[in-house]
Design an enzyme around this catalytic site. Structure first.
Site, PDB file in Angstrom:
ATOM      1  N   ASP A 162      14.220 -40.729 -39.403  1.00 21.73           N
ATOM      2  CA  ASP A 162      13.230 -40.501 -38.337  1.00 21.73           C
ATOM      3  C   ASP A 162      13.876 -39.879 -37.095  1.00 21.73           C
ATOM      4  OD1 ASP A 162      10.805 -40.489 -37.090  1.00 21.73           O
ATOM      5  OD2 ASP A 162      10.753 -42.648 -36.679  1.00 21.73           O
ATOM      6  N   ARG A 191      16.806 -34.141 -33.546  1.00 21.06           N
ATOM      7  CA  ARG A 191      18.175 -33.753 -33.182  1.00 21.06           C
ATOM      8  C   ARG A 191      18.841 -32.991 -34.316  1.00 21.06           C
ATOM      9  NH1 ARG A 191      19.538 -40.016 -32.204  1.00 21.06           N
ATOM     10  NH2 ARG A 191      17.308 -39.942 -31.763  1.00 21.06           N
ATOM     11  N   ASP A 238       4.637 -33.313 -32.518  1.00 17.54           N
ATOM     12  CA  ASP A 238       6.099 -33.304 -32.514  1.00 17.54           C
ATOM     13  C   ASP A 238       6.674 -31.873 -32.496  1.00 17.54           C
ATOM     14  OD1 ASP A 238       8.243 -34.992 -32.223  1.00 17.54           O
ATOM     15  OD2 ASP A 238       8.614 -35.224 -34.367  1.00 17.54           O
ATOM     16  N   LYS A 259       7.590 -44.171 -40.366  1.00 21.96           N
ATOM     17  CA  LYS A 259       6.980 -44.736 -39.152  1.00 21.96           C
ATOM     18  C   LYS A 259       5.834 -45.670 -39.527  1.00 21.96           C
ATOM     19  CE  LYS A 259       7.747 -40.818 -36.014  1.00 21.96           C
ATOM     20  NZ  LYS A 259       8.590 -41.546 -35.049  1.00 21.96           N
TER      21      LYS A 259
HETATM   22  N1  BES Z   1       9.222 -37.638 -32.785  1.00 20.26           N
HETATM   23  C1  BES Z   1       9.881 -38.855 -32.550  1.00 20.26           C
HETATM   24  C2  BES Z   1       9.921 -39.251 -31.082  1.00 20.26           C
HETATM   25  C3  BES Z   1       8.601 -39.547 -30.431  1.00 20.26           C
HETATM   26  C4  BES Z   1       8.197 -40.848 -30.267  1.00 20.26           C
HETATM   27  C5  BES Z   1       7.824 -38.539 -29.921  1.00 20.26           C
HETATM   28  C6  BES Z   1       7.013 -41.132 -29.636  1.00 20.26           C
HETATM   29  C7  BES Z   1       6.636 -38.817 -29.307  1.00 20.26           C
HETATM   30  C8  BES Z   1       6.241 -40.112 -29.153  1.00 20.26           C
HETATM   31  C9  BES Z   1      11.338 -38.783 -33.035  1.00 20.26           C
HETATM   32  O1  BES Z   1      11.564 -37.934 -34.096  1.00 20.26           O
HETATM   33  C10 BES Z   1      11.711 -40.161 -33.465  1.00 20.26           C
HETATM   34  O2  BES Z   1      11.102 -40.641 -34.375  1.00 20.26           O
HETATM   35  N2  BES Z   1      12.678 -40.761 -32.793  1.00 20.26           N
HETATM   36  C11 BES Z   1      13.081 -42.089 -33.100  1.00 20.26           C
HETATM   37  C12 BES Z   1      14.585 -42.141 -33.047  1.00 20.26           C
HETATM   38  C13 BES Z   1      15.150 -43.405 -33.601  1.00 20.26           C
HETATM   39  C14 BES Z   1      14.959 -43.472 -35.107  1.00 20.26           C
HETATM   40  C15 BES Z   1      16.624 -43.462 -33.271  1.00 20.26           C
HETATM   41  C16 BES Z   1      12.474 -43.015 -32.064  1.00 20.26           C
HETATM   42  O3  BES Z   1      12.366 -42.628 -30.909  1.00 20.26           O
HETATM   43  O4  BES Z   1      12.056 -44.097 -32.440  1.00 20.26           O
HETATM   44 ZN    ZN Z   2      10.203 -36.339 -34.293  1.00 21.19          ZN
HETATM   45 ZN    ZN Z   3      11.235 -38.879 -35.980  1.00 23.83          ZN
END
Ligand code: BES
Ligand code: ZN
Ligand code: ZN
Length: 483
Positions: free
Chosen positions: A335, A339, A276, A265
């Site tokens: 990331d 899931r 998270d 990230k």
């Molecule tokens: N933990 C994040 C989602 C998240 C984003 C939670 C902002 C709280 C605030 C999750 O694990 C993630 O990183 N999701 C990615 C998925 C993508 C790589 C398909 C996302 O949402 O960018």
């Molecule tokens: Zn996450």
């Molecule tokens: Zn993530």
């Protein structure tokens, strides 16, 4: 904070401040007739009109024992409900505690229906919470006592509100802890201690047990971290043999820190990824309340807890893992880890005999794009269970919005080399994430709550401190109680 319910007339209430709700349309209740001039002045000057969020304070109010009288805005009478009251009490608590009030009384008498007593004490407990555990000196002050002035008949509801308020703050404490403190192991320790306090059965699967079982999807995420993973379980059994064969499973994402892994990230805002594990913490809070409120249905909570890190042992984009269900997954983006841990927990929950599954997860940034910080995104494979969850959320004032999950979205998750890919491309990101989970729920009725936008407040609200919101605890508790 101590909370008590007393049945008393307003003039006899002893407190640093007693608060009375006034609506936009009303003058003032009969009990305040000695103060009609003050209230008339407030209204005439426009300083206090009864709108929600307003508060006016009078010292040494004539005819009252309390040191201060505060009037709080209740808004329009026809829009008033427990959610408005919860916020009004929270707002008054947060404003008055900063003015040095230690003992605050809320006068509910006239009204006093059960749902209001419940919401009032919840609002007070939630409003009193400060995320300042790690400050050696803090500007935030606290109430020592909250007194609800209400009819004795409201005692049961008052008690329910206290339990729910404390359960949410328990969740908020867990979520607020930084990731160096709240590791998967610590999260399991906290769950164990809590379970012993309220009489829940506690179990945890360690890494070697997970490997034996074949939880390859979860283990792929945790392999990059020096912190071992933990699959936390809490079981509640109703005191009487249940009349139903149903068994509710609550699954919560417990990523104690999400760097994104090798698909790392951006640095900006990454510190927030300690939240998270808010889905997992919500399940632990709900189980704490469930143990005390004793619904008639068995409930099992599962919290897969891992840290998503980078390093020479971390999984790589393109890795293929085998989940507990036997399905293989191509990890196109490390990331999208939530899931990956949830599906092994969902499969395991079915093996444990759960007949209905509800999960909560800070799963996607895409749900924040879709619904902002206001609504929880809700997905399902079963409309009857969806209706139950939405009814529980509505009753608890936790805004929730149903999202689509048609089979037309299935193609998004195609992989050339494994059964499924773990991401679905640029568009509909919250839906493809939910669809991924759906593939593992099978025929079991299942509802998924994406709480990425609602579990954390970037700014404080007049009724709630900045930081973890404790969202979904009330909804899950109510779901079990109303089963
Ligand atoms: N933990 C994040 C989602 C998240 C984003 C939670 C902002 C709280 C605030 C999750 O694990 C993630 O990183 N999701 C990615 C998925 C993508 C790589 C398909 C996302 O949402 O960018
Ligand atoms: Zn996450
Ligand atoms: Zn993530």
């Amino acid at each position: 904070m101590e909370t008590t319910l007393v049945s008393q007339s307003l003039d006899r209430v002893e407190a640093d401040a007693v608060v009375v709700l006034l609506f936009e349309e009303d003058g003032a209740p009969a009990e305040l007739k000695g103060l009609t001039e003050w209230i008339g002045e407030l209204r005439a000057s426009g300083e206090f009109t009864g709108k929600t969020g307003e508060l006016a304070v009078l010292h040494q109010p004539a005819g009252l024992k309390a040191k201060r009288l505060a009037v709080a805005g209740g808004g329009k009478k026809d829009k008033f409900d427990p959610a408005v009251l919860r916020r009004a009490v929270g707002t008054a608590v947060r404003a008055l505690k900063q003015k040095g009030v230690k003992k605050l009384a809320w006068w509910l008498a006239g009204a006093g229906a059960g749902a209001e007593a419940e919401a009032a004490v919840e609002g007070a407990i939630l409003g009193n919470f400060e995320p300042d555990r790690h400050k050696t000196s803090s500007d935030a002050k606290s109430l020592e006592a909250f007194i609800l002035v209400a009819p004795d008949s409201a005692r049961g509801a008052f008690e329910r509100g206290r339990i729910l308020g404390e359960a949410q703050n328990f969740t908020r404490e867990l979520v607020n802890e930084p990731a160096n403190i709240m590791t998967p192991t610590r999260l399991a320790d906290r769950a164990r201690t809590m379970a012993a306090e309220v009489g829940l059965q506690f179990e945890v699967l360690d890494e070697s047990r997970m490997r034996q079982l074949g939880m390859g999807s979860l283990l792929g995420v945790s392999q990059g971290s020096a912190e071992p993973p933990a699959m936390i379980f809490l079981r509640y059994k109703p005191p009487q043999p249940p009349a139903t064969k149903d068994h509710l499973g609550l699954v919560g994402k417990g990523v104690t820190f999400d760097t994104g892994g090798v698909s790392i990230k951006p640095a900006d805002g990454m510190e927030k990824m300690k939240y998270d594990m808010a889905g997992g913490a919500a399940m632990l809070g709900a189980m704490r309340a469930i143990a005390q409120l004793k619904p008639a249905i068995p409930v099992t909570a599962l919290v897969p807890a891992v840290e998503n890190m980078v390093g020479s042992k971390a999984q790589r984009p393109g890795d293929i893992v085998t989940s507990l269900s036997g399905k293989t997954i191509e990890v196109l983006n490390t990331d999208a880890e939530g899931r990956l841990i949830l599906v092994d927990a969902l499969t395991y929950a079915q093996r444990l005999g759960c007949t209905h599954l509800v999960d909560a997860a800070t799963l996607t940034g895409a749900i924040v794009v879709a619904l902002g910080n206001v609504n929880i995104g809700v997905f399902t494979n079963n409309d009857a269970l969806l209706a139950r969850v939405l009814a529980a959320a509505k009753a608890e004032g936790e805004k929730s919005w149903p999202m689509p999950l048609d089979d037309d979205y299935k193609d998004l998750l195609k992989s050339a080399f494994a059964d499924l890919a773990n991401i679905g491309g640029r568009w509909g990101g919250a839906i493809s994430a939910a669809y991924f989970l759906k593939e593992f729920a099978g025929d079991t009725p299942w509802v998924h709550l994406d709480i990425a936008g609602t579990a954390w407040l970037d700014e404080s609200k007049p009724f709630l401190a900045k930081g973890p919101s404790g969202v979904a605890v009330r909804t899950f508790t109510r779901l079990a109680l109303d089963w």
